[in-house]
Design a protein around this motif. Structure first.
Motif, PDB file in Angstrom:
ATOM      1  N   SER A 133       0.905  -1.569  -0.179  1.00 13.31           N
ATOM      2  CA  SER A 133       0.478  -0.057  -0.108  1.00 13.31           C
ATOM      3  C   SER A 133       0.744   0.947   0.145  1.00 13.31           C
ATOM      4  O   SER A 133       0.518   1.869  -0.816  1.00 13.31           O
ATOM      5  CB  SER A 133      -0.432  -0.168   1.037  1.00 13.31           C
ATOM      6  OG  SER A 133      -0.490   0.294   2.424  1.00 13.31           O
ATOM      7  N   LYS A 134       2.124   0.866   0.536  1.00  9.37           N
ATOM      8  CA  LYS A 134       3.038   2.035   0.975  1.00  9.37           C
ATOM      9  C   LYS A 134       3.375   2.706  -0.371  1.00  9.37           C
ATOM     10  O   LYS A 134       3.245   3.737  -0.711  1.00  9.37           O
ATOM     11  CB  LYS A 134       4.022   1.551   1.771  1.00  9.37           C
ATOM     12  CG  LYS A 134       3.253   1.765   3.478  1.00  9.37           C
ATOM     13  CD  LYS A 134       3.950   2.224   4.402  1.00  9.37           C
ATOM     14  CE  LYS A 134       4.185   1.721   5.950  1.00  9.37           C
ATOM     15  NZ  LYS A 134       3.615   0.695   5.781  1.00  9.37           N
ATOM     16  N   GLU A 135       3.670   1.852  -0.988  1.00 14.71           N
ATOM     17  CA  GLU A 135       4.493   1.593  -2.763  1.00 14.71           C
ATOM     18  C   GLU A 135       3.892   2.584  -3.543  1.00 14.71           C
ATOM     19  O   GLU A 135       4.238   3.376  -4.927  1.00 14.71           O
ATOM     20  CB  GLU A 135       4.630   0.240  -3.249  1.00 14.71           C
ATOM     21  CG  GLU A 135       5.730   0.357  -4.976  1.00 14.71           C
ATOM     22  CD  GLU A 135       6.013  -1.171  -5.196  1.00 14.71           C
ATOM     23  OE1 GLU A 135       6.302  -1.484  -6.355  1.00 14.71           O
ATOM     24  OE2 GLU A 135       5.361  -1.858  -3.957  1.00 14.71           O
ATOM     25  N   THR A 138       3.356   6.406  -3.144  1.00 14.19           N
ATOM     26  CA  THR A 138       4.358   6.711  -3.318  1.00 14.19           C
ATOM     27  C   THR A 138       4.468   6.527  -5.268  1.00 14.19           C
ATOM     28  O   THR A 138       4.834   7.850  -5.002  1.00 14.19           O
ATOM     29  CB  THR A 138       5.714   5.799  -2.782  1.00 14.19           C
ATOM     30  OG1 THR A 138       6.221   5.778  -1.482  1.00 14.19           O
ATOM     31  CG2 THR A 138       6.921   6.190  -3.534  1.00 14.19           C
ATOM     32  N   SER A 168      -2.296   0.963   6.662  1.00 23.20           N
ATOM     33  CA  SER A 168      -0.926   1.333   7.298  1.00 23.20           C
ATOM     34  C   SER A 168      -0.359   2.324   6.717  1.00 23.20           C
ATOM     35  O   SER A 168      -0.127   3.073   6.846  1.00 23.20           O
ATOM     36  CB  SER A 168      -0.008   0.711   7.453  1.00 23.20           C
ATOM     37  OG  SER A 168       0.418   0.100   5.946  1.00 23.20           O
ATOM     38  N   GLU A 169      -1.276   3.072   5.184  1.00 24.07           N
ATOM     39  CA  GLU A 169      -0.618   3.646   4.336  1.00 24.07           C
ATOM     40  C   GLU A 169      -0.824   5.773   4.875  1.00 24.07           C
ATOM     41  O   GLU A 169      -2.130   5.112   5.574  1.00 24.07           O
ATOM     42  CB  GLU A 169      -0.847   3.644   3.101  1.00 24.07           C
ATOM     43  CG  GLU A 169      -1.982   3.826   2.508  1.00 24.07           C
ATOM     44  CD  GLU A 169      -3.139   2.718   3.133  1.00 24.07           C
ATOM     45  OE1 GLU A 169      -4.733   3.361   2.552  1.00 24.07           O
ATOM     46  OE2 GLU A 169      -3.065   2.082   3.371  1.00 24.07           O
ATOM     47  N   ARG A 170      -0.325   6.280   4.840  1.00 21.44           N
ATOM     48  CA  ARG A 170      -0.456   7.616   4.517  1.00 21.44           C
ATOM     49  C   ARG A 170      -1.858   8.196   3.764  1.00 21.44           C
ATOM     50  O   ARG A 170      -1.516   7.728   2.403  1.00 21.44           O
ATOM     51  CB  ARG A 170       0.225   8.513   4.960  1.00 21.44           C
ATOM     52  CG  ARG A 170       1.431   8.851   3.278  1.00 21.44           C
ATOM     53  CD  ARG A 170       3.042   9.679   3.606  1.00 21.44           C
ATOM     54  NE  ARG A 170       3.395   9.606   2.504  1.00 21.44           N
ATOM     55  CZ  ARG A 170       4.004   9.162   0.785  1.00 21.44           C
ATOM     56  NH1 ARG A 170       4.316   7.645   2.303  1.00 21.44           N
ATOM     57  NH2 ARG A 170       4.784   9.386   0.614  1.00 21.44           N
TER      58      ARG A 170
END
Length: 245
Positions: A133-135, A138, A168-170
């Motif tokens: 999810s963070k990828e 980004t 969990s991602e921003r």
């Protein structure tokens, strides 16, 4: 604790693996049919797990129970519905839905799906792309033009896709704020695309229901309702295996 070759329990899951079947022959059979049997899938899983992590896949009751529900799902085997950690009490299961895997840290959610991505990369019937999810956040923030964003959503329009560690991602910042994972999940739902995802328990109670409710709070009621249409809920049990040989 048991390692490969020390127990026959895995044969109860996948059947006996033919000892004289060469890897090359197995690969040729799979390529010809664009299908994979449970024996072939197990063999490739074990080999690929070792290739990626430089250690053998640990066999014990919990790892096998966590793994077999994924095996039966990809094999489209009716035994999927008999698996203990398929949470049919929360969402009506279906082999036509995606997977939402919920559990504690280090229980194999990420590791197993990375292995399956590699195992299936040459086979259209199974292939999926793995993203965290963070990828995805980004990558979205790096989009500079409308064309970039169009390409981004084309990339997340794959027939099958795994999103690791949702929740969990921003929030993304790209000429304004955007909840990227909410947008991706909504886009994939609207286009009837199969999605696999994972997330950790939302709190110390280790409650699957509470975790789903927290996802609803984060992504909104529309996504919350669609979770029930889009996913089978799989609960991965057990303590963390990180750092164990």
């Amino acid at each position: 604790m048991m390692r490969i070759g020390e127990t026959q329990s895995i044969s109860q899951l996948i059947g006996e693996v033919p000892k004289n079947e060469s890897i090359e022959k197995t690969q040729n059979i799979i390529n010809a049919m664009n299908k994979i049997s449970k024996n072939q899938m197990w063999r490739k899983f074990v080999e690929t797990f070792y290739d990626i992590y430089s250690k053998e896949f640990i066999q014990d009751e919990r790892t096998i129970n966590n793994l077999k529900v994924i095996f039966f799902y990809f094999l489209q085997d009716e035994k999927f519905f008999e698996c203990d950690n398929l949470r049919g009490d929360i969402i009506k299961p279906s082999l036509g839905k995606g997977l939402l895997i919920i559990g504690g840290f280090g229980t194999g959610k990420t590791d197993y799906l990375k292995v399956f991505e590699k195992v299936f990369e040459k086979f259209n019937n199974y292939r999926f792309k793995f993203y965290s999810s963070k990828e995805l956040v980004t990558k979205y923030e790096l989009c500079q033009t409308p064309f970039d964003k169009k390409y981004y959503f084309k990339d997340v329009s794959r027939k099958r896709m795994f999103i690791d560690d949702i929740g969990s991602e921003r929030i993304a910042s790209n000429y304004g704020k955007c909840d990227v994972i909410e947008e991706v999940l909504s886009h994939r739902y609207d286009n009837k695309l199969r999605t696999f995802a994972s997330c950790n328990y939302s709190d110390k109670t280790q409650s699957v229901k509470s975790t789903i409710e927290e996802l609803g709070v984060k992504y909104g009621s529309r996504i919350y309702d669609r979770l029930f249409e889009s996913f089978n809920i799989i609960e991965f049990n057990g303590k963390s295996y990180r750092g164990r040989k």
